[in-house]
Design a protein around this motif. Structure first.
Motif, short mmCIF file in Angstrom:
data_model
loop_
_atom_site.label_atom_id
_atom_site.label_comp_id
_atom_site.label_asym_id
_atom_site.label_seq_id
_atom_site.Cartn_x
_atom_site.Cartn_y
_atom_site.Cartn_z
N CYS A 3 -3.83 -9.06 6.19
CA CYS A 3 -4.68 -10.05 5.54
C CYS A 3 -6.13 -9.60 5.40
N LEU A 4 -6.52 -8.54 6.04
CA LEU A 4 -7.89 -8.06 6.00
C LEU A 4 -8.12 -7.26 4.73
N SER A 5 -9.01 -7.73 3.86
CA SER A 5 -9.29 -6.98 2.63
C SER A 5 -10.75 -6.55 2.55
N THR A 6 -11.64 -7.23 3.26
CA THR A 6 -13.06 -6.89 3.26
C THR A 6 -13.52 -6.74 4.70
N LEU A 7 -14.20 -5.62 4.98
CA LEU A 7 -14.71 -5.36 6.32
C LEU A 7 -16.19 -5.02 6.23
N LEU A 8 -17.03 -5.84 6.84
CA LEU A 8 -18.48 -5.66 6.82
C LEU A 8 -18.93 -5.12 8.17
N LEU A 9 -19.39 -3.88 8.19
CA LEU A 9 -19.84 -3.24 9.42
C LEU A 9 -21.29 -2.76 9.32
N ARG A 10 -22.07 -3.41 8.50
CA ARG A 10 -23.47 -3.01 8.35
C ARG A 10 -24.25 -3.34 9.63
N HIS A 11 -25.28 -2.54 9.87
CA HIS A 11 -26.15 -2.73 11.05
C HIS A 11 -25.37 -2.72 12.37
N ASN A 12 -24.46 -1.78 12.53
CA ASN A 12 -23.65 -1.73 13.75
C ASN A 12 -23.89 -0.48 14.59
N GLY A 13 -24.88 0.32 14.24
CA GLY A 13 -25.16 1.52 15.02
C GLY A 13 -24.08 2.59 14.91
N ILE A 14 -23.31 2.55 13.84
CA ILE A 14 -22.25 3.53 13.63
C ILE A 14 -22.88 4.87 13.27
N ASP A 15 -22.46 5.92 13.97
CA ASP A 15 -23.01 7.25 13.71
C ASP A 15 -21.87 8.27 13.63
N ASP A 16 -22.24 9.55 13.64
CA ASP A 16 -21.24 10.61 13.48
C ASP A 16 -20.24 10.68 14.63
N LEU A 25 -10.33 4.04 9.20
CA LEU A 25 -10.62 2.84 8.39
C LEU A 25 -10.34 3.10 6.92
N LEU A 26 -10.73 4.29 6.45
CA LEU A 26 -10.51 4.62 5.04
C LEU A 26 -9.02 4.68 4.71
N SER A 27 -8.21 5.01 5.69
CA SER A 27 -6.76 5.12 5.47
C SER A 27 -6.05 3.78 5.54
N ASN A 28 -6.73 2.77 6.02
CA ASN A 28 -6.13 1.44 6.11
C ASN A 28 -6.02 0.84 4.71
N LYS A 29 -4.82 0.83 4.18
CA LYS A 29 -4.61 0.44 2.78
C LYS A 29 -4.84 -1.05 2.50
N SER A 30 -5.00 -1.86 3.53
CA SER A 30 -5.27 -3.28 3.28
C SER A 30 -6.76 -3.53 3.02
N ILE A 31 -7.61 -2.58 3.41
CA ILE A 31 -9.05 -2.75 3.20
C ILE A 31 -9.41 -2.29 1.79
N CYS A 32 -9.92 -3.21 0.99
CA CYS A 32 -10.33 -2.91 -0.38
C CYS A 32 -11.85 -2.76 -0.49
N LYS A 33 -12.57 -3.44 0.37
CA LYS A 33 -14.04 -3.40 0.35
C LYS A 33 -14.53 -3.10 1.76
N LEU A 34 -15.38 -2.06 1.87
CA LEU A 34 -15.87 -1.62 3.17
C LEU A 34 -17.37 -1.42 3.09
N ASP A 35 -18.10 -2.14 3.93
CA ASP A 35 -19.57 -2.06 3.97
C ASP A 35 -19.99 -1.35 5.25
N LEU A 36 -20.47 -0.13 5.11
CA LEU A 36 -20.97 0.67 6.24
C LEU A 36 -22.47 0.91 6.10
N LEU A 61 -9.24 1.54 -2.09
CA LEU A 61 -10.62 1.18 -1.79
C LEU A 61 -11.40 1.04 -3.09
N SER A 62 -11.77 -0.19 -3.43
CA SER A 62 -12.47 -0.43 -4.70
C SER A 62 -13.99 -0.48 -4.54
N TRP A 63 -14.47 -0.65 -3.30
CA TRP A 63 -15.91 -0.78 -3.08
C TRP A 63 -16.24 -0.22 -1.71
#
Length: 72
Positions: A3-16, A25-36, A61-63
C-alpha cells in the motif's frame, strides 16, 4: 508494503552511510514517489543510485527528489 506508494524522507540526516538502504528503497516496486531532499547524500551515492535505477530498469519510480543534498 503493497500500500505504500509515496515515501517522504526529507530532513532525516540520511548520508552515504545509508547507501545500501537507499538502493533497497529504489528496488521497492510499490514506491512510486520518493523524497530524499534536504539530507547529506553525496555525489558518489547519487551516482550509485542512478546506476542502480538504470541497471535494474526500475521504471516504477515516477518521481524522485534529491534536491538540497551534499552533492557538488
Amino acid at each position: 508494503m503493497p500500500c505504500l506508494s509515496t515515501l517522504l524522507l526529507r530532513h532525516n540526516g540520511i548520508d552515504d552511510s545509508h547507501r545500501d538502504e537507499l538502493l533497497a528503497l529504489l528496488s521497492n516496486k510499490s514506491i512510486c514517489k520518493l523524497d530524499l531532499s534536504s539530507n547529506q547524500i553525496e555525489s558518489s551515492t547519487m551516482l550509485a543510485m542512478g546506476e542502480h535505477l538504470l541497471e535494474q530498469q526500475l521504471s516504477h519510480l515516477s518521481w524522485l527528489d534529491l534536491s538540497r543534498n551534499s552533492y557538488s
